[in-house]
Motif scaffolding. Sequence first.
Motif, short mmCIF file in Angstrom:
data_model
loop_
_atom_site.label_atom_id
_atom_site.label_comp_id
_atom_site.label_asym_id
_atom_site.label_seq_id
_atom_site.Cartn_x
_atom_site.Cartn_y
_atom_site.Cartn_z
N ILE A 27 -20.43 -35.42 5.72
CA ILE A 27 -19.15 -36.18 5.58
C ILE A 27 -18.46 -35.50 4.66
O ILE A 27 -17.25 -35.16 4.67
N GLU A 28 -19.07 -35.02 3.35
CA GLU A 28 -18.40 -34.47 2.39
C GLU A 28 -17.98 -32.75 2.71
O GLU A 28 -16.87 -32.73 2.11
N THR A 29 -18.65 -32.36 3.53
CA THR A 29 -18.43 -30.90 3.98
C THR A 29 -17.94 -30.62 5.44
O THR A 29 -18.78 -30.69 6.16
N PRO A 30 -16.87 -30.85 5.88
CA PRO A 30 -16.35 -30.63 7.08
C PRO A 30 -16.53 -29.28 7.73
O PRO A 30 -17.04 -28.35 6.92
N PRO A 31 -17.14 -29.44 8.85
CA PRO A 31 -17.47 -28.17 9.53
C PRO A 31 -16.61 -26.82 9.50
O PRO A 31 -15.22 -26.99 9.35
N GLU A 32 -16.83 -25.62 9.38
CA GLU A 32 -16.13 -24.49 9.28
C GLU A 32 -15.23 -24.39 10.54
O GLU A 32 -16.06 -24.20 11.69
N THR A 33 -14.15 -24.07 10.61
CA THR A 33 -13.12 -23.74 12.06
C THR A 33 -13.20 -22.31 12.18
O THR A 33 -13.21 -21.54 11.18
N PHE A 34 -12.66 -21.78 13.14
CA PHE A 34 -12.54 -20.66 13.58
C PHE A 34 -11.61 -20.04 12.77
O PHE A 34 -11.47 -18.75 12.27
N SER A 35 -10.20 -20.92 12.44
CA SER A 35 -9.27 -20.21 11.46
C SER A 35 -9.93 -20.17 10.03
O SER A 35 -9.39 -19.34 9.15
N ASP A 36 -10.75 -21.00 9.61
CA ASP A 36 -11.41 -20.92 8.31
C ASP A 36 -12.16 -19.57 8.15
O ASP A 36 -12.30 -18.74 7.25
#
Length: 121
Positions: A79-88
Amino acid sequence: MYKRQVLIFRLNGASDEEAQDIRDLLADNALDNYETSAGRWGVSVAGLWLVNDNDKTRARELIDAYQLERQRYFEQLKIETPPETFSDRLKQSPLNVIFYSLLAVTILFLSLSPFIKFLSE
């Protein structure tokens, strides 16, 4: 009197951290146990075994409580750490993203090119 040994925790698929935590949990609570490995070819049971069958209920309660706490910790972390996206990922290391994207397109092209040539004939 014969004491039956009981498999209390399978080590297959468990992380090293979790396995060590369970070992420590059993040791801290004075539950006699021993460990078996999967063997050279991985066909045996890798696990933690209780020496005394009478300790099974207590050990199971301790392990279940530990795993529930661990599950809650990882849910909170998620919850605290959202998943990494392609743009990230593109912002962090653009060369890696470009390289692996080109590699994927090349593999896709090489895999499909015989079929494309066949269809165009």
